[in-house]
Structures are given as structure tokens and as C-alpha cells.
Write a protein that holds these residues in place. Structure first.
Motif, PDB file in Angstrom:
ATOM      1  N   LYS A  26      62.420 -21.342  42.484  1.00 50.62           N
ATOM      2  CA  LYS A  26      63.654 -21.148  43.251  1.00 50.62           C
ATOM      3  C   LYS A  26      64.767 -20.595  42.374  1.00 50.62           C
ATOM      4  O   LYS A  26      65.506 -19.698  42.793  1.00 50.62           O
ATOM      5  N   GLU A  27      64.902 -21.114  41.172  1.00 49.89           N
ATOM      6  CA  GLU A  27      65.984 -20.659  40.298  1.00 49.89           C
ATOM      7  C   GLU A  27      65.846 -19.170  40.002  1.00 49.89           C
ATOM      8  O   GLU A  27      66.826 -18.420  40.058  1.00 49.89           O
ATOM      9  N   GLU A  28      64.632 -18.742  39.689  1.00 45.75           N
ATOM     10  CA  GLU A  28      64.415 -17.328  39.400  1.00 45.75           C
ATOM     11  C   GLU A  28      64.692 -16.455  40.624  1.00 45.75           C
ATOM     12  O   GLU A  28      65.228 -15.355  40.511  1.00 45.75           O
ATOM     13  N   ALA A  29      64.355 -16.986  41.801  1.00 50.84           N
ATOM     14  CA  ALA A  29      64.532 -16.209  43.022  1.00 50.84           C
ATOM     15  C   ALA A  29      65.986 -16.118  43.458  1.00 50.84           C
ATOM     16  O   ALA A  29      66.413 -15.092  43.989  1.00 50.84           O
ATOM     17  N   TYR A  30      66.761 -17.175  43.231  1.00 48.54           N
ATOM     18  CA  TYR A  30      68.088 -17.259  43.837  1.00 48.54           C
ATOM     19  C   TYR A  30      69.255 -17.075  42.875  1.00 48.54           C
ATOM     20  O   TYR A  30      70.382 -16.882  43.323  1.00 48.54           O
TER      21      TYR A  30
END
Length: 441
Positions: A72-76
Motif C-alpha cells: 500500500k505504501e508503495e502504491a499510495y
């Protein structure tokens, strides 16, 4: 120098993603991308699309910093736009959405009726989680949401995030229709200025102006009455979609005021549509054995070959290009007119204020500026209010865990009508969706 944007695609393993990627390449001068990230919770599925994307972007868009991830962190983190196209429960649950109602004698369809009710209640929780996650890492990102059924999702998000003005729910079916009108008329659909009102998958074109301000709707209705109607990409469509577009002629004949969204046929002619649906082989099976199979086979082939130059991808141009066009109009304050889903607040003056309506709006850097519709006629108002009540009760049922509200919702839906049938269908759907829905009391 023109600004470039960081974009994330949520639902990277979708069969729609390759077409979206190809649209991004085609429109790279209009909406430049710096960083592109695909995110999906199903790693194996996304990997096939992701490896295809590496090849495509290396050849067509090498300046983009691309990755695919389950983080999630990489995506958002530090993104400007988030494109959401998730399917909670996947095609396994879609098949049940269609087959359970059909087995009980009512329409089984992905976004309409009992099937749409089931899908909508599954989608709400995941969409809330996605928006909370996006806001944790990128508080100012625009979230453009394709996730279906958009009417139920939009109503739920309105309640949970009333002050978040950077969530925009959209649907590509009005765009598909506009492009199909262009094919029928032999004209470029980009020149059209539509006047449209309704709810998602439940609306009408009242006017269609060309660049000189001439209303093309009378001519278009005459042609459809004489020759019928096919989608702009008819050569790529499965038979069920060709049949769906063909029904527009019947709807125009019976209700000639306006041009209808294709999905209205399920509400106008529920008995007839039910008689044409195969309970053993539904649209879900058609997609699984058709588009799904072809897209994943082609993605795997391209990845293995190491080139996308001869790619023959099955995709919908309108789906991919529309969301990029919406992002472009917002990003560069273009002020173009698109059909989107917004809180009513007087747009349709004789429909309740807090309805999530689908209307034309000017899209700017500060968000959509809707074009007023005014009062609508008794028939269309009655149709809309019945469907709107169903949608609101469905969302009530989700948040309240209320069996009673769920039963009311399904009883109101024009594809069901009978309360006894609604109870039978609801009980079966509760059992099938016990891993996704809240517990009903």
C-alpha cells in the motif's frame, strides 16, 4: 516544462488494465506521467499484467518510472491521481451474483437488481479502506473511481467522506454510448455536447449538440428506429453486448422522448430479459472464457516475446481513454464536459438534494461544475425515485446491518418487485456473501 504526474492503478490485475495502459501511451502528450504504479492484492494475477506492462512501456513510454506491487505504501505514497477499478470477490462471486438470482426466477446481472445489490455491498468496505489508505499517504490525490456498482459505491462514499472533494465516481458507459452515436452518425464523438440526467446505469440523453449547436438527437433516434444500434467497437464485443445494444431500438420505440442508457432495459423489460438469460451460462462465464482468457494469454505472450509491437489486445478504448481524459481535464484545468456522478444539490430540481446523480459537468482543477438539468417529467422522476430509494436502502442495510432494510431495497427493485421473492433471493445471497457482508439482524 509541462508537469508530469504520479499515478496509481488500483486493481492492476484487471482485464481492463492493459487497455488503460495502452490509452496512457496513446495520450502521453496530453497527460504526461512521471511514475506509474499498479497495485493489487492478488499477486499472481497482477504479475501477468505487470510483466506485459514492462514490455509495453519500455517500447512506448520509456520515460515512465513503472512498478507493480502489493504494498500500500508503495502504491499510495506521493501520488497525484489514483485510478480505482477493483472487483471484490473476483469473477467467482460475480458468477454467483448472476446465477443465484436466476436460479430463483429473477434477473441475475452484474450491476442491476439482486446481483448488483450483492456486488455493491461487497464493494463498499474495500472502497472505504482504499480511500483511507490513499489519504494516509497522499492527502491531496484525486481518486477517480470506476468500481461498480457505481451508484451504490458513490452513495456509501458520500456518507463516509462528505468533505472529501477529490473523490470522483465515474462510469464509461455514457462515453461508450457517445462514441457509438458517433459511429451511427459518421461523426467524431469528441465534438458532441451531451445533456444527460439519471443515476448510474439508469439515465437518459435528452439532447446531443454538435459543434454548431444543432441537436442531433432527432436524427439519431430516426436512424436507430430504422437501422438499429451497435456499439462503436462492435467487432470486439461478445454477443451478449451486441444483444444489449440492439435493445436500444425497442426502448426508443416505447419511450421516444430521450435516448436511454443500455442498462435501462433490465428495468423496462425485466420479464423479457429474464427469459433471454441462461441460468447455466451467464455473462460472467462469457467473460471468463472470452475476454479474460484472451487478455491474459496475450499478456503472457507479449511478456515472453519481449515486444508489444504486434500486440492484439482485447480492450475497450472508451474505458481506458475516458479516465485519462478526466484526469487531464482536472490536471490542466481544461474545463471539458464529461458525464460524472455527483451529489444532486439542485442539479435536478425535483429530485432530493442528497441523491448521487449522473449528469454532465465541466471538469476543472477545482473539481466538477455540474450543468443544471432542472425539472424532469413524471415518468422519469418516478423511475429515478424508485431506483434511488433502492440504492439508499441498500447502503442503509450495509451500515446498519439491517435485514429489514435489505429486504425493502430488493422489494423496491424493478427486477424483483415481489417481497416474497426478494426474501428468498436475499437469504440465498446472505449465505453466499457471508465472508464479505456485515452480519444482518
Amino acid at each position: 516544462m509541462r508537469r508530469k504526474f504520479n499515478v496509481s492503478i488500483i486493481g492492476g490485475g484487471s482485464t481492463w488494465t492493459p487497455g488503460l495502459l495502452m490509452s496512457m501511451c496513446k495520450m502521453k502528450d496530453r497527460f504526461p506521467i512521471n511514475k506509474l504504479t499498479m497495485y493489487d492484492i492478488v499477486e499472481d494475477r497482477q504479475k501477468v499484467i505487470g510483466e506485459f506492462a514492462k514490455v509495453l512501456l519500455r517500447e512506448e513510454y520509456p520515460e515512465v518510472n513503472f512498478s507493480y506491487t502489493t504494498s500500500k505504501e508503495e502504491a499510495y505514497k506521493d501520488v497525484d491521481f489514483v485510478f480505482v477499478q477493483i472487483r471484490t470477490g473476483g469473477y467467482k462471486m460475480r458468477e454467483l451474483d448472476e446465477k443465484i438470482p436466476l436460479s430463483l426466477g429473477v434477473i441475475g446481472q452484474e450491476t442491476c437488481g439482486a446481483g448488483g445489490f450483492a456486488y455493491g455491498l461487497r464493494s463498499i468496505g474495500d472502497m472505504i479502506e482504499i480511500i483511507n489508505d490513499v489519504r494516509e499517504y497522499s492527502k491531496d490525490a484525486w481518486i477517480l473511481n470506476y468500481t461498480n456498482p457505481a451508484a451504490i459505491v458513490a452513495e456509501a462514499l458520500r456518507r463516509v467522506f462528505p468533505d472529501d472533494k477529490r473523490i470522483l465516481n465515474i462510469c464509461d458507459q455514457p462515453v461508450n454510448l457517445l462514441r457509438s452515436y458517433g459511429r451511427v452518425l459518421g461523426r467524431n464523438a469528441e465534438e458532441f455536447e451531451p445533456v444527460y440526467f439519471g443515476l448510474n446505469h439508469f439515465g437518459w440523453f435528452t439532447n446531443l449538440y454538435d459543434g454548431e449547436g444543432r441537436d442531433l438527437l432527432p436524427e439519431l433516434k430516426e436512424i436507430i428506429n430504422e437501422r438499429g444500434f451497435i456499439p462503436v467497437d462492435a467487432e470486439q464485443r461478445d454477443k451478449s453486448w451486441l444483444d444489449t445494444y440492439a435493445m436500444v431500438k425497442d426502448m426508443v420505440k416505447d419511450f421516444p422522448d430521450y435516448l436511454p442508457n443500455t442498462y435501462l432495459q433490465y428495468y423496462y423489460y425485466p420479464d423479457y430479459k429474464l427469459s433471454k438469460l441462461n441460468p447455466d451460462y451467464t455473462r460472467a462465464n462469457e467473460v471468463i472464457n472470452g475476454r479474460e482468457k484472451r487478455v491474459f494469454e496475450e499478456c503472457a505472450r507479449v511478456a515472453k516475446a519481449g515486444t508489444a509491437k504486434d500486440c492484439e489486445m482485447v480492450h475497450n478504448d472508451a474505458h481506458g481513454e475516458f479516465i485519462v481524459e478526466v484526469a487531464e481535464s482536472i490536471a490542466f484545468n481544461k474545463g471539458r464536459i464529461y458525464i460524472v456522478i455527483l451529489e444532486n444539490n439542485g442539479i435536478i430540481s425535483n429530485i432530493q438534494e442528497d441523491a448521487m446523480v449522473e449528469v454532465a459537468a465541466v471538469l476543472t482543477a477545482n473539481g466538477p461544475r455540474p450543468l443544471a438539468v432542472g425539472k424532469i417529467g413524471t415518468f422519469y422522476k418516478g423511475m429515478m425515485e424508485s431506483q434511488l430509494a433502492y440504492e439508499k436502502l441498500a447502503v442503509d442495510a450495509y451500515f446498519e446491518g439491517s435485514y429489514g432494510k435489505a429486504l425493502q431495497a430488493l422489494t423496491l427493485n424493478r427486477t424483483i418487485v415481489s417481497a416474497k421473492k426478494a426474501r428468498e433471493v436475499l437469504n440465498a445471497l446472505i449465505e453466499a456473501n457471508k465472508d464479505y457482508w456485515p452480519e444482518f439482524k
